[in-house]
Write an enzyme that holds these catalytic residues in place. Structure first.
Site, short mmCIF file in Angstrom:
data_model
loop_
_atom_site.label_atom_id
_atom_site.label_comp_id
_atom_site.label_asym_id
_atom_site.label_seq_id
_atom_site.Cartn_x
_atom_site.Cartn_y
_atom_site.Cartn_z
N LEU A 1 42.84 46.24 36.10
CA LEU A 1 41.57 46.27 36.81
C LEU A 1 41.86 46.21 38.30
O LEU A 1 42.54 45.29 38.76
CB LEU A 1 40.69 45.08 36.40
N GLU A 2 41.35 47.18 39.05
CA GLU A 2 41.45 47.14 40.51
C GLU A 2 40.16 46.53 41.07
O GLU A 2 39.07 47.04 40.81
CB GLU A 2 41.65 48.55 41.08
N VAL A 3 40.29 45.44 41.81
CA VAL A 3 39.16 44.81 42.49
C VAL A 3 39.22 45.24 43.95
O VAL A 3 40.23 45.02 44.62
CB VAL A 3 39.22 43.27 42.36
#
Length: 804
Positions: free
Chosen positions: A544-546
């Site tokens: 997951l890229e935040v």
């Protein structure tokens, strides 16, 4: 007084019924016998006199004396308690660690405890149980083991030999029972194999397995000997080669545990088993191999032709799955085959062969890379940002593949999810996909019907046609939009959510290409807007890229990361730039692939070469999987930002490919032509085997732009991988990622960068920074400035620095 009667000996007790529901007849009979004996023993004095209703018996005095003598046996991490029946309970609670591990403390403290119990005449049998909830023994202390490997092969082999010696010692002497709850993996699973009886709790978190192969090593505590001997070579190989993990009931079916029970009755069940073993009333009958399975096992051991066939087939499967890039599974096959053929399982020679193979593998660069992945995963499971908000309910906008996937992983982790789509038809598709996923888990016995229904009940389906949808979204702490990738549509969503949700709601956008700052530009509270880029399929991809934009508050970033962790993801925080991190590195990779696709005679060579390098899929197949239009849109999106670093591909050629209708696999018109479903029955048996071929439509569209050249696989690998790796270095230099660990883990879990390398940054360290810079300069001189090394690499090469 009542508590002086052990629960395990209470006749017709509710606890006994629960515990025995999965135990064999032998344990049931032993339990009943013990219960009858206890009933006679405790009730007869009661009939004689109320004063002496529960007298302290002579052997109870002995038990008290024994307990005082056992007080000195306990250590900080291993506490000993003696039951009146003579069962010693060893509670494992490794000091200063959230989990029990096999390491220095284990080897220094537990063997003396076991020897003291063996020497004590009051002790009839021993139970090992964890004092840590949800964890028996998680495995070896990988950091300590990694440090030891620096001392060389002999030091590593000694670790294996010492563990083998202790477990051999454990296997002898008084009856020993392992009471397993929670993770029981690697060396932690080898430990109970050396016990005489194994009881496992039916808790969802109880798993047994041998994942050493995932670290590039093999079980070094006797696992490659005891497991095949216990369950047979045929059943042992999947455990050893795949790192397969089994829940309690599956483990019982596989005969690696003897009984299962409710977690609340685990200690009772283990004590009863230990009492039965000591008294001789519990006879362990795991059953001999039978039928065809027995015939094959006998043939493997006794006949070389059968053994050769079985292991040749297994080797072929391993080579097909790994490309021969991972030495551990091949070494496991070699050792098991030798021990089977020489009838050496659980002999001095068999254990020595295992220890030697363990030491050889531990020093390989592949093992170093895989251990780095383990440490990287561990690091990403900790939130580096402080003070996240608690999240109990989230909203998801859009019930398509992404939205439904986000909703599914969320309800599966205990979150309440309000899933909203434009209309009932769209919502129904998403709900159907989620339900089908849980039904599949039930069918495969990975989940009970009850648990599946409870999980699905946390999903609230809504549409724009439901006037009451805002009431549900008022309860949401976070809203994640997964709507069409159009800036106008996303602006509309932001405005609508701010108008209908609480003022403190966090609105996360699942954009893969649009700037988060642009999406937040219409927000009244832009500090509450953040990017959360999930990878498809959401239920399978861990990354997951935040993406916080410049105005995102620290609390919102921290909460987005915490939510990702709750969903079972590995979150990395990246800068709000085109492509973020993964797609920013993937763009140049695609660019070079398109250059080469118009140069080589057959672009299938690209897929073959890149898979041989270690990627799970080649660039042409990747474009087909994600969609050719999506891949080309990414290329277009990055060209203006990366400029000469995206200057290789022929744009007119790419437009011609799109113009010819090449869209991807799911559209039936990709770069590759895929074989249809093979016919069944006799026709299928004699049908010619079909293979993947270049799509002639794509080939014809590319012909006017072809510049024929011949390259070997090594040059193809160097060119395509270099474009990804060099861009990763630019990202670190420009602050797109926080550190090299984030970049390595994102590359592995986002696009499948070869795991055995440890990721692009560890790969450069392994090759040598100076050598890698020299290679980039060679490619730049030959093919153009798109290969020019990132300044950070030039500086590091000059100073002799490394990333790790």
């Amino acid at each position: 007084i009542a508590l002086s009667i052990p629960l395990s000996t209470t006749p017709r007790s509710f606890s006994s019924n629960i515990m025995l529901r999965r135990s064999g007849p032998a344990l049931r009979n032993a339990t009943r016998a013990l219960s009858r004996a206890a009933l006679r023993q405790y009730t007869r004095p009661a009939l004689a006199s109320r004063v002496s209703a529960f007298p302290i018996r002579q052997n109870q005095f002995a038990g008290i004396r024994a307990m005082s003598s056992l007080a000195d046996i306990s250590t900080e991490s291993y506490k000993v308690e003696l039951k009146p029946s003579g069962v010693a309970i060893v509670r494992m609670d490794l000091a200063n660690s959230p989990v029990n591990l096999i390491g220095d403390t284990f080897m220094n403290e537990l063997p003396p405890v076991v020897r003291a119990l063996e020497a004590n005449s009051s002790v009839k049998s021993i139970v090992f149980i964890s004092a840590k909830k949800g964890n028996f023994i998680a495995g070896a202390d990988i950091q300590a083991f990694t440090d030891k490997a620096k001392e060389g092969k002999d030091a590593v082999k000694e670790i294996s030999a010492q563990l083998q010696a202790f477990l051999n010692e454990l296997e002898g002497g008084k009856p020993k029972v392992a009471a397993i709850d929670g993770s029981c993996l690697g060396g932690g699973a080898e430990f109970p194999l050396a016990c005489h009886y194994r009881v496992a709790s039916e808790s969802p978190g109880t798993v047994m397995g041998f994942p050493e192969v995932m670290l590039g090593i093999l079980p070094g505590g006797g696992g490659t000997n005891r497991l095949p001997k216990l369950i047979g070579v045929q059943n042992a190989l999947p455990f050893l080669l795949q790192g397969a993990q089994k829940k309690a009931k599956q483990a019982k079916s596989s005969k690696i545990v003897d009984a299962t029970c409710d977690v609340n009755q685990l200690e009772t069940a283990a004590v009863m088993a230990a009492e039965g073993l000591a008294a001789g009333t519990l006879k362990v009958k795991r059953g001999e191999f039978k039928g065809m399975y027995k015939m094959i096992e006998d043939a493997i051991v006794n006949y070389s032709f059968a053994r050769d066939y079985v292991f040749k087939t297994a080797t072929q499967q391993v080579m097909k799955a790994s490309g021969g890039l991972y030495p551990a599974p091949l070494k496991i096959l070699e050792i098991v085959k030798k021990n089977a053929g020489g009838k050496k399982f659980c002999t001095t020679a068999g254990y020595d062969l295992e220890a030697d193979g363990f030491a050889d593998l531990a020093l390989t660069p592949e093992s170093a890379g895989l251990k780095a992945v383990f440490f990287g995963q561990t690091a990403l499971k900790k939130n580096p940002f402080k003070n996240p908000k608690p999240v109990k309910q989230i909203g998801v906008l859009g019930a398509g593949l992404m939205g439904a996937g986000i909703a599914e992983v969320s309800i599966n982790k205990g979150l309440i999810v309000a899933l909203k789509d434009l209309n009932p038809k769209g919502l129904q598709v998403g709900e159907k996909n989620i339900a089908a996923s849980f039904d599949k888990k039930v069918k495969k016995k990975k989940m009970s019907v009850f648990d599946a229904n409870v999980t699905k009940s946390r999903l609230i389906g809504l549409t724009n046609e439901d006037a009451f949808w805002p009431k549900h979204f008022k309860n949401c702490d976070v809203v994640i939009e997964a709507v069409f990738e159009d800036l106008g549509v996303k602006h509309k969503v932001i405005t609508e959510m701010e108008a209908n949700c609480r003022e403190d709601v966090i609105i996360a956008t699942n954009t893969s290409s649009l700037p988060v700052a642009s999406i937040a530009s219409v927000a009244k509270r832009p500090e509450n807007i953040v990017g959360m880029h999930y990878f498809s399929p959401v239920t399978a991809m861990q990354l997951l890229e935040v993406i916080p934009h410049e105005g995102t508050s620290d609390e919102v970033t921290a909460t987005a990361v915490q939510l990702g962790l709750k969903q079972g993801k590995l979150p990395i925080v990246v800068k709000d730039v085109p492509g973020f991190f993964v797609n920013r590195c993937l763009g140049p990779y695609i660019d070079e692939s398109m250059v080469l696709a118009m140069e080589v005679e057959n672009y299938l060579q690209l897929d073959k070469a890149i898979k041989a390098f270690g990627f799970p899929i080649g660039p042409m197949a990747l474009a087909d999987e994600v969609g050719v239009e999506v891949a080309f849109h990414l290329h277009e999106n990055l060209r203006s930002d990366l400029q000469e670093r995206m200057s290789g591909a022929n744009i007119a050629g790419m437009e011609a490919i799109k113009g010819a209708g090449i869209k991807g696999k799911r559209f039936g018109s990709g770069f590759l032509s895929y074989p249809g479903k093979a016919p069944g029955g006799i026709t299928g048996m004699f049908a010619a085997k079909q293979s993947i071929k270049p799509n002639p439509v794509a080939v014809n569209a590319m012909k006017p732009f072809m510049k024929p050249a011949k390259y070997d696989d090594e040059e193809i690998q160097a060119r395509i991988s270099a474009r990804f790796v060099n861009e990763a270095a630019f990202c670190l230099q420009d602050g797109v990622i926080r550190n090299a660990v984030d970049g390595d883990m994102a590359s592995i879990f986002g696009v499948g960068f070869p795991p055995f390398t440890g990721g692009p940054f560890r790969y450069m360290d392994r090759v040598g920074i100076q050598k890698y810079v020299d290679n980039l300069n060679r490619l730049a001189d030959k093919y153009g400035p798109r290969f020019k090394p990132a300044p950070i690499l030039v500086d590091m090469a000059a100073s002799g620095k490394k990333f790790y």
